[in-house]
Structures are given as structure tokens and as C-alpha cells.
Design a protein around this motif. Structure first.
Motif, mmCIF file in Angstrom:
data_model
loop_
_atom_site.group_PDB
_atom_site.id
_atom_site.type_symbol
_atom_site.label_atom_id
_atom_site.label_comp_id
_atom_site.label_asym_id
_atom_site.label_seq_id
_atom_site.Cartn_x
_atom_site.Cartn_y
_atom_site.Cartn_z
ATOM 1 N N GLY A 77 0.837 -1.191 0.000
ATOM 2 C CA GLY A 77 0.000 0.000 0.000
ATOM 3 C C GLY A 77 0.870 1.238 0.000
ATOM 4 N N GLY A 78 0.579 2.155 0.886
ATOM 5 C CA GLY A 78 1.348 3.381 0.913
ATOM 6 C C GLY A 78 1.994 3.634 2.248
ATOM 7 N N SER A 79 2.051 2.636 3.138
ATOM 8 C CA SER A 79 2.576 2.896 4.471
ATOM 9 C C SER A 79 4.090 2.783 4.511
ATOM 10 C CB SER A 79 1.961 1.932 5.488
ATOM 11 O OG SER A 79 2.390 0.627 5.248
ATOM 12 N N THR A 80 4.671 3.514 5.448
ATOM 13 C CA THR A 80 6.105 3.457 5.667
ATOM 14 C C THR A 80 6.357 3.258 7.146
ATOM 15 O OG1 THR A 80 6.339 5.831 6.044
ATOM 16 C CG2 THR A 80 6.506 5.080 3.756
ATOM 17 N N GLN A 81 7.596 3.055 7.521
ATOM 18 C CA GLN A 81 7.920 2.828 8.919
ATOM 19 C C GLN A 81 7.687 4.067 9.777
ATOM 20 O OE1 GLN A 81 11.886 1.247 9.029
ATOM 21 N NE2 GLN A 81 11.219 -0.773 8.415
ATOM 22 N N THR A 82 7.590 5.238 9.189
ATOM 23 C CA THR A 82 7.383 6.464 9.950
ATOM 24 C C THR A 82 5.924 6.660 10.343
ATOM 25 O OG1 THR A 82 7.051 7.777 7.958
ATOM 26 C CG2 THR A 82 9.310 7.623 8.797
ATOM 27 N N GLY A 83 5.042 5.786 9.889
ATOM 28 C CA GLY A 83 3.630 5.930 10.181
ATOM 29 C C GLY A 83 2.930 6.802 9.151
ATOM 30 N N LYS A 84 3.675 7.334 8.215
ATOM 31 C CA LYS A 84 3.107 8.136 7.145
ATOM 32 C C LYS A 84 2.673 7.219 6.008
ATOM 33 C CE LYS A 84 5.972 12.190 8.013
ATOM 34 N NZ LYS A 84 6.776 13.231 7.355
ATOM 35 N N VAL A 85 1.801 7.730 5.162
ATOM 36 C CA VAL A 85 1.400 6.978 3.973
ATOM 37 C C VAL A 85 1.806 7.767 2.741
ATOM 38 C CG1 VAL A 85 -0.503 5.764 5.103
ATOM 39 C CG2 VAL A 85 -0.945 7.927 3.943
ATOM 40 N N SER A 86 1.962 7.072 1.642
ATOM 41 C CA SER A 86 2.368 7.711 0.399
ATOM 42 C C SER A 86 1.197 8.430 -0.245
ATOM 43 C CB SER A 86 2.913 6.662 -0.577
ATOM 44 O OG SER A 86 3.102 7.251 -1.855
ATOM 45 N N ALA A 87 1.399 9.702 -0.526
ATOM 46 C CA ALA A 87 0.374 10.479 -1.222
ATOM 47 C C ALA A 87 0.182 9.965 -2.641
ATOM 48 C CB ALA A 87 0.782 11.954 -1.247
ATOM 49 N N LEU B 248 -4.768 10.786 7.891
ATOM 50 C CA LEU B 248 -5.124 12.170 8.198
ATOM 51 C C LEU B 248 -5.920 12.244 9.494
ATOM 52 C CD1 LEU B 248 -6.117 13.578 4.671
ATOM 53 C CD2 LEU B 248 -3.894 13.649 5.824
ATOM 54 N N LYS B 249 -6.813 11.291 9.678
ATOM 55 C CA LYS B 249 -7.591 11.260 10.917
ATOM 56 C C LYS B 249 -6.666 11.076 12.119
ATOM 57 C CE LYS B 249 -11.536 9.069 13.114
ATOM 58 N NZ LYS B 249 -12.659 8.146 12.945
ATOM 59 N N ALA B 250 -5.709 10.160 11.989
ATOM 60 C CA ALA B 250 -4.755 9.910 13.074
ATOM 61 C C ALA B 250 -3.898 11.149 13.358
ATOM 62 C CB ALA B 250 -3.863 8.718 12.730
ATOM 63 N N ALA B 251 -3.679 11.975 12.331
ATOM 64 C CA ALA B 251 -2.878 13.192 12.498
ATOM 65 C C ALA B 251 -3.713 14.356 13.036
ATOM 66 C CB ALA B 251 -2.247 13.588 11.168
ATOM 67 N N GLY B 252 -5.016 14.115 13.226
ATOM 68 C CA GLY B 252 -5.878 15.151 13.790
ATOM 69 C C GLY B 252 -6.433 16.135 12.774
ATOM 70 N N VAL B 253 -6.452 15.731 11.506
ATOM 71 C CA VAL B 253 -6.975 16.597 10.457
ATOM 72 C C VAL B 253 -8.504 16.591 10.511
ATOM 73 C CG1 VAL B 253 -7.133 16.943 7.954
ATOM 74 C CG2 VAL B 253 -4.973 16.177 8.973
ATOM 75 N N GLY C 199 -6.395 26.776 6.035
ATOM 76 C CA GLY C 199 -5.634 27.249 7.192
ATOM 77 C C GLY C 199 -4.300 26.520 7.262
ATOM 78 N N GLN C 200 -3.281 27.224 7.712
ATOM 79 C CA GLN C 200 -1.920 26.664 7.740
ATOM 80 C C GLN C 200 -1.823 25.432 8.626
ATOM 81 O OE1 GLN C 200 0.561 27.837 5.723
ATOM 82 N NE2 GLN C 200 1.611 25.976 6.336
ATOM 83 N N GLU C 201 -2.492 25.440 9.773
ATOM 84 C CA GLU C 201 -2.417 24.303 10.691
ATOM 85 C C GLU C 201 -2.972 23.034 10.045
ATOM 86 O OE1 GLU C 201 -3.931 22.850 15.111
ATOM 87 O OE2 GLU C 201 -4.393 24.880 14.447
ATOM 88 N N THR C 202 -4.079 23.151 9.339
ATOM 89 C CA THR C 202 -4.666 21.987 8.667
ATOM 90 C C THR C 202 -3.741 21.473 7.578
ATOM 91 O OG1 THR C 202 -6.909 22.727 9.164
ATOM 92 C CG2 THR C 202 -6.666 21.165 7.353
ATOM 93 N N VAL C 203 -3.191 22.373 6.766
ATOM 94 C CA VAL C 203 -2.264 21.959 5.705
ATOM 95 C C VAL C 203 -1.049 21.261 6.313
ATOM 96 C CG1 VAL C 203 -0.729 22.768 3.855
ATOM 97 C CG2 VAL C 203 -3.027 23.733 4.082
ATOM 98 N N ASP C 204 -0.508 21.816 7.381
ATOM 99 C CA ASP C 204 0.660 21.203 8.038
ATOM 100 C C ASP C 204 0.331 19.804 8.550
ATOM 101 O OD1 ASP C 204 2.217 23.439 7.491
ATOM 102 O OD2 ASP C 204 2.002 24.277 9.519
ATOM 103 N N LYS C 205 -0.859 19.618 9.115
ATOM 104 C CA LYS C 205 -1.264 18.302 9.595
ATOM 105 C C LYS C 205 -1.415 17.314 8.439
ATOM 106 C CE LYS C 205 -3.649 19.625 13.849
ATOM 107 N NZ LYS C 205 -4.948 19.675 14.538
ATOM 108 N N ILE C 206 -1.993 17.773 7.331
ATOM 109 C CA ILE C 206 -2.165 16.902 6.162
ATOM 110 C C ILE C 206 -0.805 16.442 5.670
ATOM 111 C CG2 ILE C 206 -2.858 16.861 3.727
ATOM 112 C CD1 ILE C 206 -5.168 18.810 4.565
ATOM 113 N N VAL C 207 0.103 17.384 5.471
ATOM 114 C CA VAL C 207 1.429 17.059 4.948
ATOM 115 C C VAL C 207 2.218 16.197 5.927
ATOM 116 C CG1 VAL C 207 3.625 18.057 4.209
ATOM 117 C CG2 VAL C 207 1.475 19.037 3.400
ATOM 118 N N SER C 208 2.004 16.404 7.237
ATOM 119 C CA SER C 208 2.748 15.618 8.228
ATOM 120 C C SER C 208 2.390 14.131 8.183
ATOM 121 C CB SER C 208 2.484 16.148 9.635
ATOM 122 O OG SER C 208 1.202 15.769 10.107
#
Length: 117
Positions: free
Chosen positions: A41-51, A63-68, A104-113
Motif C-alpha cells: 500500500g502506501g505505508s512506511t515505517q514512519t507511520g506516514k502513507v504515500s500520497a 489524516l484522521k490519526a494526524a488530527g486533520v 488554514g496553515q495548521e490543517t495543511v501542516d497536519k495533512i502534509v505531516s
């Protein structure tokens, strides 16, 4: 699958903070077996997924886990603007496209994180 990934993230967060995971073994087993296997899939060891390669559902869960807020809507936008350059680690093109919606910047930062290119 979204619920399972969220439960897994919650369990990891609670454990990392010294809390305890839920005692419901069925829930724990479900979360453990529903998580994508390493390298799929798109998961990595960092807990992020591939866009670029994660499914819309996997992105929404990350995104839900990141609080988006409204993660399903933003996951749809992430998928819409694919592909992203592999060398664009900051996902600058995604940031520019999301800015059209004034999140909003906070939402964008959470999405990208929660994402990798």
C-alpha cells in the motif's frame, strides 16, 4: 479499515504515553490484522502513507490519526492532485493545491505531516 487504523494509532499513542491499551482482545486483534503489511500500500515505517500510492481510505485514516478535521474530504483532494514528485519531500505542489480551498496553515501542516511523496 479506517476504524482499525485509528484504533491502532490510539493504542500506540496510549502505550507511548504510559497509558494502557483497551482490554478488548477482539478490537486489538482486528486492528493488528487490518494494518497494512510493511512495504505494501502506501505505508512506511514512519507511520506516514504515500500520497502517490496509498488508497484514499488509507490516506483518510492517516489524516484522521494526524488530527486533520474532515479527513475524508482532504484525502479526496490529495488523491485528485496526484502524482507528486518523489523529490518534493515538503509536498510543495500539494500545499499549493490545498491553498485554493483556504484550509488554514495548521490543517495543511497536519495533512502534509501524515504523508510522503
Amino acid at each position: 479499515m479506517k476504524v482499525a487504523l485509528a484504533m491502532l494509532a490510539a493504542c500506540v499513542s496510549l502505550t507511548a504515553c504510559g497509558g494502557s491499551a483497551p482490554n478488548d482482545t477482539a478490537t486489538q486483534t482486528s486492528a493488528q490484522t487490518s494494518a497494512p503489511a510493511s512495504g505494501t500500500g502506501g505505508s512506511t515505517q514512519t507511520g506516514k502513507v504515500s500520497a502517490n500510492t496509498a488508497s484514499e481510505a488509507e490516506i483518510a485514516a492517516a489524516l484522521k490519526a494526524a488530527g486533520v478535521p474532515n479527513p475524508e474530504r482532504w484525502a479526496e483532494e490529495v488523491v485528485e492532485y496526484r502524482p507528486y514528485a518523489a523529490d518534493d519531500k515538503d509536498l510543495t505542489s500539494l500545499r499549493q493545491n490545498l491553498a485554493k480551498y483556504n484550509p488554514g496553515q495548521e490543517t495543511v501542516d497536519k495533512i502534509v505531516s501524515a504523508l510522503t511523496p
